[in-house]
Write an enzyme that holds these catalytic residues in place. Structure first.
Site, PDB file in Angstrom:
ATOM      1  N   ILE A  85      43.550 -11.977  16.129  1.00 61.42           N
ATOM      2  CA  ILE A  85      44.304 -13.049  16.807  1.00 61.42           C
ATOM      3  C   ILE A  85      45.585 -13.395  16.069  1.00 61.42           C
ATOM      4  O   ILE A  85      46.352 -14.245  16.507  1.00 61.42           O
ATOM      5  CB  ILE A  85      43.435 -14.314  16.968  1.00 61.42           C
ATOM      6  CG1 ILE A  85      42.935 -14.810  15.614  1.00 61.42           C
ATOM      7  CG2 ILE A  85      42.286 -14.060  17.928  1.00 61.42           C
ATOM      8  CD1 ILE A  85      42.184 -16.129  15.699  1.00 61.42           C
ATOM      9  N   GLY A  86      45.831 -12.738  14.944  1.00 63.61           N
ATOM     10  CA  GLY A  86      47.057 -12.976  14.193  1.00 63.61           C
ATOM     11  C   GLY A  86      47.167 -11.989  13.057  1.00 63.61           C
ATOM     12  O   GLY A  86      46.160 -11.471  12.556  1.00 63.61           O
ATOM     13  N   ALA A 120      52.190  -9.982   6.765  1.00 58.73           N
ATOM     14  CA  ALA A 120      52.352  -9.018   5.672  1.00 58.73           C
ATOM     15  C   ALA A 120      51.151  -9.011   4.738  1.00 58.73           C
ATOM     16  O   ALA A 120      50.860  -7.993   4.103  1.00 58.73           O
ATOM     17  CB  ALA A 120      53.625  -9.344   4.894  1.00 58.73           C
ATOM     18  N   SER A 121      50.455 -10.132   4.638  1.00 61.90           N
ATOM     19  CA  SER A 121      49.359 -10.227   3.675  1.00 61.90           C
ATOM     20  C   SER A 121      48.011  -9.875   4.267  1.00 61.90           C
ATOM     21  O   SER A 121      47.042  -9.680   3.526  1.00 61.90           O
ATOM     22  CB  SER A 121      49.303 -11.640   3.089  1.00 61.90           C
ATOM     23  OG  SER A 121      49.080 -12.576   4.113  1.00 61.90           O
ATOM     24  N   GLY A 122      47.892  -9.791   5.592  1.00 64.27           N
ATOM     25  CA  GLY A 122      46.590  -9.484   6.167  1.00 64.27           C
ATOM     26  C   GLY A 122      46.518  -9.844   7.633  1.00 64.27           C
ATOM     27  O   GLY A 122      47.537 -10.003   8.308  1.00 64.27           O
ATOM     28  N   LYS A 123      45.279  -9.978   8.123  1.00 65.88           N
ATOM     29  CA  LYS A 123      45.048 -10.267   9.527  1.00 65.88           C
ATOM     30  C   LYS A 123      44.039 -11.398   9.663  1.00 65.88           C
ATOM     31  O   LYS A 123      43.270 -11.681   8.751  1.00 65.88           O
ATOM     32  CB  LYS A 123      44.517  -9.020  10.252  1.00 65.88           C
ATOM     33  CG  LYS A 123      45.489  -7.856  10.290  1.00 65.88           C
ATOM     34  CD  LYS A 123      44.899  -6.680  11.051  1.00 65.88           C
ATOM     35  CE  LYS A 123      45.899  -5.518  11.135  1.00 65.88           C
ATOM     36  NZ  LYS A 123      45.332  -4.360  11.875  1.00 65.88           N
ATOM     37  N   VAL A 124      44.062 -12.035  10.839  1.00 65.92           N
ATOM     38  CA  VAL A 124      43.104 -13.078  11.159  1.00 65.92           C
ATOM     39  C   VAL A 124      42.332 -12.639  12.394  1.00 65.92           C
ATOM     40  O   VAL A 124      42.920 -12.198  13.388  1.00 65.92           O
ATOM     41  CB  VAL A 124      43.805 -14.426  11.416  1.00 65.92           C
ATOM     42  CG1 VAL A 124      42.779 -15.503  11.767  1.00 65.92           C
ATOM     43  CG2 VAL A 124      44.611 -14.846  10.197  1.00 65.92           C
ATOM     44  N   ASP A 151      52.673 -26.141   0.961  1.00 68.54           N
ATOM     45  CA  ASP A 151      53.133 -25.380   2.125  1.00 68.54           C
ATOM     46  C   ASP A 151      52.764 -26.113   3.405  1.00 68.54           C
ATOM     47  O   ASP A 151      52.223 -25.536   4.337  1.00 68.54           O
ATOM     48  CB  ASP A 151      52.538 -23.974   2.116  1.00 68.54           C
ATOM     49  CG  ASP A 151      53.297 -23.019   3.050  1.00 68.54           C
ATOM     50  OD1 ASP A 151      54.424 -23.357   3.451  1.00 68.54           O
ATOM     51  OD2 ASP A 151      52.759 -21.947   3.369  1.00 68.54           O
ATOM     52  N   LYS A 173      39.967 -14.636   7.817  1.00 67.48           N
ATOM     53  CA  LYS A 173      41.244 -14.175   7.274  1.00 67.48           C
ATOM     54  C   LYS A 173      40.950 -13.029   6.318  1.00 67.48           C
ATOM     55  O   LYS A 173      40.224 -13.187   5.335  1.00 67.48           O
ATOM     56  CB  LYS A 173      41.973 -15.289   6.533  1.00 67.48           C
ATOM     57  CG  LYS A 173      43.332 -14.875   5.977  1.00 67.48           C
ATOM     58  CD  LYS A 173      43.869 -15.889   4.972  1.00 67.48           C
ATOM     59  CE  LYS A 173      44.224 -17.186   5.625  1.00 67.48           C
ATOM     60  NZ  LYS A 173      44.878 -18.120   4.648  1.00 67.48           N
TER      61      LYS A 173
END
Length: 1000
Positions: A697-698, A701-705, A822, A719
């Site tokens: 679903i997302g 650069a650092s990974g996927k969800v 953040d 995540k």
């Protein structure tokens, strides 16, 4: 679609023929056809039906009295969506006016759209989401007089046919995505009276077409933010009927042409704001501007002097020339401007004295000449009209006394006189003016005492008087200032005791009385200081002990009691406070230092207290005397530690090699690598099995969800972080740090407004974080997309409070406190009922010590548009950085705009809001799609957002205070000065952003 419409009409006609009691006329049938093409979520058109004989009694419909035909349709602000049903509506033969403004209309208008609306005189499709090119056929409508397509997503160039309008009087294409340049053929539309093309930021760089000078009937020309370059064409001087000229936010250069200003004899308003105009203001040209009421050429590169002819204009009401490079004096002729109500000349190089009669012949309301080189006395006539509200003279060289007449000016709300050479006693009446919000006397040579008449200043929020020669005691009457939020009087000669009445100031946020000659004890009943953030009483002669109630203040972050005569034991409760700065040095404390502070890091906080006992160097002399005796045993302890270290290294190495082969045999995410933080109703392996591309679903650069639906009916979000890349900046492996930080932070947090981390897995190749699933995604996903309509004002207000409570928990209730670093709308997730939860703690930092103030970072964390200004250049972070970022989120909720957007040019959302407020007022920044019923609430929440985004960190409220303000939706003490176009509340507040200077 057309074939379907014919079928529908035939069906309705057949139906009516079979039902003689139903006789809706043809206009009504066409309207029902249009209704079927629209989505009507509020059922605004639900009463339209075929049982009526005519649609003339339907709401939003107006018929011609003579013929009974539909003449006007007004669908403004009905939340209608879908494509514009132009084909059906244009079947109405007498339709003269059609307004569908402020809806959710989408789609592309065909090139021939509205071509059959022969009778149409007014067409308003503004504030929708219509895309594609502007239909060229609009120019062929013979009777069209008004065309408003502003605030849509039209793209492409302005059609060439637009030079052929026959009767057009008003054209507005503001805030679209048009490209190309402003076309010269618009100069052919001689009937134009209003031409608005502003804020088309994708226009190519281009000149103002000289042909616009042919529009001799033009009254308004609005070309702000159109990427204009080059000089202003002299031909605009032919526009003799022009009343409003706005060329702001472009890149124009050169002088203001004499032909322009000499020709515009009837002009009411000129705005040349934020361009790159250079050269001098022409003199003789202004002599012809007899009707000029408002002249604004601020924020340019203008040089030379202010023309005497300009200042002498009888009707001149507002003169804004701030932020230029003007020199010389302010002409004496300004006193002849009988209508002058606003004069803003700050940020120039002007010198000399202000005219002695300034304000004596007019109703002057606002005077700001800050950051110049003015000298001489402050004119006594400034409040001659009795309506002066704002007097800002900071950073000049004014001398002499403050005029007694200002003490009688009951209308004053903001007085800022800092950094001048003023002397003498402050007029007694000035202390107690009934409407005064801010009194700033910092860094002068003023003397005398604080008058007990200060009790009359019931609205006073900020009193700044440091760096003077004030003497005497602080009057007890100061306790009657129930709205006082800041009292800063350091570096004076104040004596006596701190008045006991001051403990009743429940709104007090800062109390700074250092570097005076105060004596006696600190008042003991300070429990009412619930909002106090900073207490600085250093360098006085205070005695007694630290009041126990002082240690229970929930918002206190800065405590400095150094260089006094305080004594007794330091209460153990001190270590329960969440301080960013602590200084108790050079007093007479005794006993033990509380364990939390008994380390080298806090040594400077306790120096100069001979009776304190600790092993820290420089403290506890008895221990220091025996230091030499213990040195002979140091080598024994060193040997023991070295030996223990060798044993540890050998043991760890043996363990590693023993199990290395065993680890290599294991594949995937092993159960031993999982950590659970809540009781789970599912298997970790079931999670891993579901990590397929279909469930993504997302990604980034650092990974996927992934969205994972489990067999027990539960849904979770996973995540998956990949192995960290080389950052290339010498920093540590940030992705690894982010994983560990998030695990350590979220693993122990339990709060309804913090997203729950259910479990995690750390393997060789990737890392998994399993969270509760948030069905409505992030705030950014909804707020800045086509789903924005789901977020009405009550929902946005609830989201603001929920997110604020989550951050307040991190700052105030976690031990030690946590700074998120953040905060942004994409890290605020929404559950199925739009409850908000703060997420993504990958760069969070724990505030380790009370004395460290702000922790230095090796690299900037956060997202552009949300980063606090001080963080960007100091790399130091504390909770104030989060508060700034949350303020940006509040501005997003109120405005509906993203933090960065081409619309802002080189600005971000914060600067855009301040600029728009200054120019146009609060209503212009509030999201127009929101229900006006809540407008007052929106204004108050906007105030909170502005307070959070002030540039000086210490003036930002704590998150606990933000929660309180949001829940009460009351007007906070806001350090922000804006123009007279704002609400009265904003006009009365101080600012550290007015001229980019500190308040302290």
């Amino acid at each position: 679609m057309l074939h379907h419409s014919h079928q529908l009409i035939l069906f309705l006609l057949l139906f009516l023929s079979l039902n003689p009691t139903l006789s809706l006329n043809q206009d009504g049938l066409f309207l029902l056809q249009a209704k079927l093409q629209l989505s009507d979520p509020t059922n605004a058109l639900s009463h339209w039906n075929h049982r009526d004989a005519t649609p003339c009694n339907w709401t939003f419909v107006t018929c011609d009295a003579a013929t009974g035909a539909v003449a006007s349709l007004d669908f403004n602000n009905l939340q209608l969506s879908g494509p514009v049903p132009e084909a059906a509506l244009c079947r109405l033969p007498s339709l003269a006016s059609l307004s569908m403004a402020n809806n959710n209309l989408t789609g592309i208008l065909p090139d021939a759209a509205f071509s059959s609306c022969a009778a149409l005189r007014q067409l308003d499709l503004s504030q929708n989401g219509i895309t594609g090119p502007i239909p060229s056929a609009l120019a062929l409508l013979p009777a069209l007089e008004t065309l408003d397509l502003s605030s849509n997503n039209f793209s492409g160039e302005i059609p060439a046919s637009f030079g052929q309008f026959r009767q057009l009087r008003s054209l507005s294409l503001v805030s679209n995505l048009l490209n190309g340049t402003i076309p010269s053929f618009l100069g052919n539309v001689s009937t134009l009276e209003t031409l608005h093309l502003a804020y088309n930021v994708y226009f190519n760089a281009g000149h103002i077409p000289p042909s616009l000078g042919n529009l001799t009937n033009l009254e308004e020309l609005w070309l702000a933010g159109c990427n204009l370059v080059g000089p202003i064409p002299p031909s605009l001087g032919n526009l003799t009927k022009l009343t409003n000229l706005d060329l702001s936010m472009n890149n124009l250069v050169g002088n203001i042409p004499e032909q322009l200003v000499s020709g515009l004899r009837s002009i009411v308003q000129i705005e040349l704001y934020q361009n790159a105009l250079s050269g001098a203001l022409p003199r003789a040209a202004f002599a012809n501007l007899a009707n000029l009421e408002r002249f604004d050429a601020s924020t340019n590169e203008l040089t030379g002097t202010i023309p005497d002819e300009l200042c002498g204009l009888k009707k001149l009401g507002s003169l804004n020339l701030f932020a230029n490079k003007l020199e010389g004096t302010l002409p004496e002729s300004i006193v002849n401007s009988e209508n002058l109500y606003e004069l803003k000349l700050f940020n120039n190089s002007l010198s000399g004295s202000l005219p002695s009669g300034l304000g004596g012949n007019s109703k002057l309301q606002s005077l700001d000449v800050s950051f110049n080189r003015f000298s001489g006395e402050v004119p006594a006539t400034l409040c001659g009209g009795g309506v002066l509200k704002e007097l800002i003279l900071i950073y000049n060289s004014f001398s002499g006394r403050i005029p007694d007449s200002l003490g009688e000016c009951k209308s004053l709300k903001r007085v800022r006189l800092r950094n001048n050479n003023l002397s003498g006693v402050v007029p007694g009446g000035l202390w107690g003016l009934p409407h005064l919000y801010l009194l700033e006397l910092v860094e002068n040579s003023l003397s005398g005492s604080i008058s007990n008449r200060i009790s009359g200043a019931r609205n006073l929020s900020i009193l700044l008087m440091s760096g003077n020669h004030f003497s005497g005691s602080i009057p007890e009457e100061i306790g009657e200032l129930v709205n006082l939020g800041e009292f800063v009087a350091n570096n004076n000669n104040l004596t006596g005791r701190i008045p006991t009445s001051v403990v009743g100031l429940s709104q007090l946020d800062r109390l700074v009385l250092r570097d005076n000659q105060l004596f006696g004890e600190i008042p003991s009943s300070v429990g009412g200081w619930k909002a106090l953030n900073e207490l600085d009483l250093a360098n006085n002669r205070l005695d007694g002990s630290i009041p126990k109630e002082l240690l229970d203040l929930p918002a206190l972050k800065y405590l400095d009691l150094s260089n006094n005569r305080l004594s007794g034991v330091i209460p153990i409760e001190l270590q329960n406070m969440k301080l960013n700065l602590l200084n108790l040095s050079n007093n007479q404390f005794s006993g033990e230092i509380p364990p939390l502070y008994a380390n080298e890091y806090y040594r400077n906080s306790f120096l100069g207290n001979p009776g304190l006992c600790s092993s820290l160097s420089g403290l506890c002399p008895s221990l220091d005397e025996n230091e030499g005796k213990g040195r002979k045993y140091v080598w024994i302890f060193r040997f023991i530690f070295v030996l223990a270290g060798i044993v540890l290294i050998v043991g760890v190495s043996w363990f590693y090699f023993k199990f290395r082969n065993f680890k290599k045999m294991k594949k995937g995410f092993q159960i031993s690598k999982w950590r659970s933080f809540h009781k789970l109703g599912f298997s970790e392996f079931e999670v891993v099995k579901s990590l397929t591309e279909d469930n993504v679903i997302g990604s980034g650069a650092s990974g996927k969800v992934y969205k994972v639906a489990l067999s027990n009916g539960e849904v979770v979000a996973v995540k998956k972080l990949f192995g960290a890349p080389n950052m290339g900046n010498g920093s540590v492996d940030s992705e690894k740090d982010g994983f560990e930080v998030e695990v350590e932070t979220l693993g122990k947090i339990r709060h309804k407004n913090i997203v729950r981390l259910l479990c995690c897995c750390n393997s060789k190749d990737s890392k998994l974080l399993v969270y509760e699933y948030m069905p409505n995604g992030s705030l950014a996903d909804l707020l800045h997309s086509s789903k924005k309509g789901l977020l009405d004002w009550p929902t946005r207000y609830k989201i603001a409070i929920d997110a604020a409570e989550g951050l307040s928990y991190l700052h105030h209730d976690c031990v030690p406190p946590i700074v998120h670093r953040d905060v942004k709308s994409s890290n605020i997730l929404l559950d199925d009922e739009f409850g908000a939860k703060v997420a993504d703690f990958g760069v969070a930092k724990i505030v380790k010590g009370a004395n460290q103030g702000a922790e230095s970072m090796s690299v900037i964390a956060g997202s552009y548009g949300y980063i606090a200004p001080e963080y960007g250049y100091t790399l130091r972070v504390n909770e104030k950085s989060d508060i700034y970022s949350f303020g940006v989120v509040i501005l997003e909720l109120v405005t509906g705009k993203p933090p960065l957007d081409p619309e802002y040019g080189e600005k971000d959302l914060v600067k855009w809001v301040y600029s728009t407020l200054d120019q146009k007022g609060q209503d212009e920044v509030i999201d127009p799609s929101l229900d006006a019923e809540y407008r007052e609430e929106m204004r108050k929440v906007l105030n909170v957002g502005l307070l959070c985004t002030t540039s000086l960190p210490i003036t930002r409220p704590s998150m606990r205070r933000v929660v309180k303000m949001l829940k009460e939706v009351t007007a906070p003490v806001l350090p922000k000065s804006l123009s007279g176009k704002l609400s009265p509340y904003f006009q009365e507040l101080p600012s550290d952003n007015d001229h980019q200077e500190s308040l302290v």
